[in-house]
Design an enzyme around this catalytic site. Sequence first.
Site, PDB file in Angstrom:
ATOM      1  N   LYS A  34      66.612 -29.379  17.616  1.00 19.55           N
ATOM      2  CA  LYS A  34      68.066 -30.205  17.917  1.00 19.55           C
ATOM      3  C   LYS A  34      69.207 -29.468  17.550  1.00 19.55           C
ATOM      4  O   LYS A  34      70.229 -29.480  18.174  1.00 19.55           O
ATOM      5  CB  LYS A  34      67.984 -31.541  16.789  1.00 19.55           C
ATOM      6  CG  LYS A  34      67.134 -32.578  17.121  1.00 19.55           C
ATOM      7  CD  LYS A  34      67.353 -33.903  16.345  1.00 19.55           C
ATOM      8  CE  LYS A  34      66.521 -34.949  17.110  1.00 19.55           C
ATOM      9  NZ  LYS A  34      66.913 -36.175  16.615  1.00 19.55           N
ATOM     10  N   LYS A  62      65.061 -40.332  23.232  1.00 20.17           N
ATOM     11  CA  LYS A  62      66.052 -41.220  23.282  1.00 20.17           C
ATOM     12  C   LYS A  62      67.072 -40.409  23.885  1.00 20.17           C
ATOM     13  O   LYS A  62      68.098 -40.687  24.467  1.00 20.17           O
ATOM     14  CB  LYS A  62      66.286 -41.673  21.904  1.00 20.17           C
ATOM     15  CG  LYS A  62      65.776 -43.064  21.503  1.00 20.17           C
ATOM     16  CD  LYS A  62      66.310 -43.519  20.327  1.00 20.17           C
ATOM     17  CE  LYS A  62      65.295 -43.247  19.121  1.00 20.17           C
ATOM     18  NZ  LYS A  62      65.882 -42.765  18.024  1.00 20.17           N
ATOM     19  N   LYS A 102      58.746 -34.259  25.180  1.00 24.81           N
ATOM     20  CA  LYS A 102      58.455 -35.452  24.844  1.00 24.81           C
ATOM     21  C   LYS A 102      59.431 -36.407  25.354  1.00 24.81           C
ATOM     22  O   LYS A 102      60.380 -35.998  25.477  1.00 24.81           O
ATOM     23  CB  LYS A 102      58.132 -35.551  23.234  1.00 24.81           C
ATOM     24  CG  LYS A 102      59.199 -35.848  22.556  1.00 24.81           C
ATOM     25  CD  LYS A 102      59.103 -36.151  21.034  1.00 24.81           C
ATOM     26  CE  LYS A 102      60.293 -36.533  20.440  1.00 24.81           C
ATOM     27  NZ  LYS A 102      60.675 -37.815  20.021  1.00 24.81           N
TER      28      LYS A 102
HETATM   29  P1  ATP Z   1      65.732 -38.708  19.476  1.00 26.40           P
HETATM   30  O1  ATP Z   1      65.821 -38.086  20.571  1.00 26.40           O
HETATM   31  O2  ATP Z   1      67.118 -39.394  18.852  1.00 26.40           O
HETATM   32  O3  ATP Z   1      65.249 -37.827  18.318  1.00 26.40           O
HETATM   33  P2  ATP Z   1      63.179 -40.130  19.911  1.00 26.40           P
HETATM   34  O4  ATP Z   1      63.165 -40.789  21.048  1.00 26.40           O
HETATM   35  O5  ATP Z   1      62.477 -38.669  19.798  1.00 26.40           O
HETATM   36  O6  ATP Z   1      64.767 -39.710  19.360  1.00 26.40           O
HETATM   37  P3  ATP Z   1      62.703 -41.025  17.100  1.00 26.40           P
HETATM   38  O7  ATP Z   1      63.779 -41.991  16.663  1.00 26.40           O
HETATM   39  O8  ATP Z   1      62.687 -39.545  16.848  1.00 26.40           O
HETATM   40  O9  ATP Z   1      62.532 -41.021  18.659  1.00 26.40           O
HETATM   41  O10 ATP Z   1      61.388 -41.773  16.943  1.00 26.40           O
HETATM   42  C1  ATP Z   1      60.968 -42.934  16.528  1.00 26.40           C
HETATM   43  C2  ATP Z   1      59.629 -43.338  16.335  1.00 26.40           C
HETATM   44  O11 ATP Z   1      59.014 -43.045  17.763  1.00 26.40           O
HETATM   45  C3  ATP Z   1      58.821 -42.009  15.449  1.00 26.40           C
HETATM   46  O12 ATP Z   1      57.789 -42.669  14.671  1.00 26.40           O
HETATM   47  C4  ATP Z   1      58.155 -40.913  16.421  1.00 26.40           C
HETATM   48  O13 ATP Z   1      57.149 -40.245  16.211  1.00 26.40           O
HETATM   49  C5  ATP Z   1      57.942 -42.031  17.671  1.00 26.40           C
HETATM   50  N1  ATP Z   1      58.198 -41.324  19.109  1.00 26.40           N
HETATM   51  C6  ATP Z   1      59.108 -40.918  19.531  1.00 26.40           C
HETATM   52  N2  ATP Z   1      59.142 -40.489  20.750  1.00 26.40           N
HETATM   53  C7  ATP Z   1      57.957 -40.378  20.929  1.00 26.40           C
HETATM   54  C8  ATP Z   1      57.071 -40.183  22.065  1.00 26.40           C
HETATM   55  N3  ATP Z   1      57.488 -39.526  23.099  1.00 26.40           N
HETATM   56  N4  ATP Z   1      55.804 -40.301  21.991  1.00 26.40           N
HETATM   57  C9  ATP Z   1      55.153 -41.001  20.793  1.00 26.40           C
HETATM   58  N5  ATP Z   1      55.821 -41.374  19.735  1.00 26.40           N
HETATM   59  C10 ATP Z   1      57.131 -40.971  19.849  1.00 26.40           C
END
Ligand code: ATP
Length: 328
Positions: free
Chosen positions: A113, A198, A195
């Site tokens: 990040k 968001k 991955k």
């Molecule tokens: P950001 O980009 O803001 O970090 P994010 O989309 O990576 O957001 P998080 O808020 O970090 O999402 O994750 C929320 C939950 O969803 C966590 O338990 C995380 O492990 C899960 N998660 C996030 N992205 C994925 C993915 N691509 N596949 C499976 N699980 C995910």
Amino acid sequence: MSKPVVFSGIAPSGNLHIGNYIGAIRHWVKYQDEKDNIFCVVDLHAVTVPQDPRVLKDKTREVAALYLACGIDPQKSRVFIQSHNPDHAQLAWILDCVTPMGWMQRMTQYKDKSVKQKEVITVGLFNYPVLMAADILLYQTNEVPVGDDQKQHVEITRDIAQRFNSKYGEVFTLPEAMIDMSGARIVSLQDPSAKMSKSDPDKKGSVYLLDDPETVGQKVREAVTDSGQEIQTHEEKPAISNLLSIFSALSGKEINSIEEEYQGSSYQKFKQDLSEVVVEFLKPIQRRYREIREDSTYLDNVLQQGSDSLKSVSNKTLRAVQEALGLG
Ligand code: ATP
Ligand code: LTN
């Protein structure tokens, strides 16, 4: 015997996507009856990177409403907003003071990040895992259901708890990450090496839970594929493997049976059917979501009850921590 305490949360830092559902929320829903569940909208985590204040407030309620729309039942689980309970920030400070800098410097999410962050990198972003540890440890959590990317953060939570317990006495329960390997890492539809996320500026990489059917169709149609023709899970076919994981998670069918069904089919046919699966899966969630958002008093009540009922739990831990440290 009392049920295991489950705690998990998602930051309202963007639109929830099917990766969040498949990696995390569906497991929260599945085990709701067997556990003592706490699901948090972690808005204090969202502000570790810049947020528009007007958007943040709304996103926070959107995430809470989506938890409910996906099947979290307020009769079985407590749902609340992190900033409604000041104990999180207070414990985080204390844990900051027992956590070595070196441990934080190793955190891969921070490294990723901070590279992507165009504006200034704050101390809050660096300390993010300590706040997460506070979230988990405040409720004497046993299990933390998350996607694969959060494994390291749950491990550091255990390390922090162990360090505290050995220095000051047994205050914290050691939590465990619950990671279901199928669907623990859904990747971007545009770049299978990253991955689904968001905060990805490329909106085509993620299917959001609130995407309309047309947008879903377009994103699935335009998803990158691998060379070759076979619709099969294979380490050399990360894009198709990902689409198969999504198909399986959202339809409830085993990957093997989907592979069999599409033997000899084209990518085009497979994608067409996948987009139908996704649209049908999202329909009832979006309907419930709209109902919940129309009744803001209901949502506010659920969130208020969640935080009210949890404050006595978190306060008990915080007092034990303060006592152990000789504070006050
Ligand atoms: P950001 O980009 O803001 O970090 P994010 O989309 O990576 O957001 P998080 O808020 O970090 O999402 O994750 C929320 C939950 O969803 C966590 O338990 C995380 O492990 C899960 N998660 C996030 N992205 C994925 C993915 N691509 N596949 C499976 N699980 C995910
Ligand atoms: N860091 C997590 C969100 C989060 C969390 C938690 C998850 C904050 N506090 C406590 C589980 C338990 C993420 O998914 N980015």
